[in-house]
Write a protein that holds these residues in place. Structure first.
Motif, mmCIF file in Angstrom:
data_model
loop_
_atom_site.group_PDB
_atom_site.id
_atom_site.type_symbol
_atom_site.label_atom_id
_atom_site.label_comp_id
_atom_site.label_asym_id
_atom_site.label_seq_id
_atom_site.Cartn_x
_atom_site.Cartn_y
_atom_site.Cartn_z
ATOM 1 N N GLU A 141 -5.797 -2.800 3.527
ATOM 2 C CA GLU A 141 -6.665 -2.202 2.779
ATOM 3 C C GLU A 141 -7.425 -2.531 1.743
ATOM 4 O OE1 GLU A 141 -5.583 0.974 -0.732
ATOM 5 O OE2 GLU A 141 -3.577 0.550 0.655
ATOM 6 N N ALA A 152 -0.506 -3.780 3.246
ATOM 7 C CA ALA A 152 -1.131 -2.974 3.420
ATOM 8 C C ALA A 152 -2.695 -2.446 4.458
ATOM 9 C CB ALA A 152 -2.039 -2.405 2.012
ATOM 10 N N GLY A 153 -1.974 -3.664 5.728
ATOM 11 C CA GLY A 153 -2.838 -3.123 6.174
ATOM 12 C C GLY A 153 -4.183 -3.439 6.403
ATOM 13 N N GLY A 159 0.905 -1.324 -0.235
ATOM 14 C CA GLY A 159 -0.556 -0.227 0.206
ATOM 15 C C GLY A 159 1.017 1.372 0.234
ATOM 16 N N ASN A 199 -5.276 3.213 4.881
ATOM 17 C CA ASN A 199 -4.456 2.016 5.131
ATOM 18 C C ASN A 199 -5.963 2.000 6.861
ATOM 19 O OD1 ASN A 199 -3.511 -0.192 7.060
ATOM 20 N ND2 ASN A 199 -1.401 0.791 6.295
#
Length: 259
Positions: free
Chosen positions: A255, A252-253, A185, A218
């Motif tokens: 996302e 990307a946490g 991300g 995120n």
């Protein structure tokens, strides 16, 4: 004592590519540092050497130039032998509304991000086959898994990289070569700095406000770090990931899920 595995990393002078190159060298691989400009590559080579590793600068290699690719690969193989790990990390992400994206920009973005990955991989595949236990990792993006406004060419290119990854993984599935994509991300790199500059220029926001707006994408509310992307690459090139191929792994946490 056998020679170390040879990693060939494009875009190794800055950002994610740099972090990956340094980490691979720290793991004992001999790393060819590949890019267009000598100065940043030499800085990375010096960092690797200071840590006791082996780095070789392959400058003047434009991934859109087939002749430069062939020459650069020949130099790298002469230095460290056949390549067993390829990391395609070269890329750019210029932004513009779709209706203001010129054909010149479109062609440049696809040539660099997608066709460059194709050309380098195709040129290196014979060497990777010879080396054995090959690992190909394409640094894509969450833009290869979803859509973002104002970067239509980049999204198209990175979707293409993910498709190329999956197709080649199936072609090579009966060999000992794996092919995967890592899809970061918004990551705290010079590439992100360019996006921040565009946002500040067009909206009047401060740089901190622009970075915060990107971090909101995120779910963890932060930017990804280059080291977090690197950790995923290190896993994919290791022995324990020999059954992992054809995957597009989002870093990307949360996302993007699935893909």
């Amino acid at each position: 004592m056998s020679a170390p595995r040879h990693a060939f990393v494009t875009g190794a002078g800055t950002g994610i590519g740099r972090a990956i190159a340094v980490a691979l060298a720290a793991k004992g691989l001999a790393v060819s540092l590949v890019g267009r400009r000598a100065a940043p590559l030499q800085e990375v080579a010096a960092e690797i050497k200071a840590a006791g590793g082996h780095g070789f600068v392959v400058d003047g290699l434009d991934v859109t130039d087939a002749a430069a690719i062939e020459q650069g690969i020949a130099r790298a193989i002469q230095k460290f032998g056949d390549v067993s790990v390829l990391v395609n990390s070269a890329g750019e992400a210029p932004s513009a509304p779709f209706e203001k994206t010129s054909l010149e920009v479109w062609n440049h973005v696809l040539a660099l991000n997608l066709t460059g990955t194709f050309q380098v991989t195709q040129a290196l595949l014979p060497s990777i086959r010879r080396a054995g236990k090959g690992r190909i990792v394409n640094i894509a993006s969450t833009a290869g898994l979803t859509g973002y406004p104002y970067v239509s060419a980049y999204c198209a290119a990175k979707h293409g990289v993910v498709g190329l990854t999956r197709a080649l993984a199936l072609e090579l599935a009966r060999s000992d070569i794996t092919v995967n994509a890592v899809c970061p991300g918004f990551t705290d790199t010079p590439l992100l700095d360019s996006a921040v500059a565009t946002i500040t220029g067009k909206t009047g926001r401060t740089a901190d406000e622009a970075r915060a707006s990107l971090a909101k994408a995120n779910p963890q509310g932060r930017l990804v770090t280059p080291d977090e992307v690197t950790d995923t690459v290190l896993w994919l090139v290791g022995e324990g990931a020999s059954a992992i191929t054809g995957q597009a792994i989002a870093v990307a946490g949360g996302e993007v899920m699935g893909g």
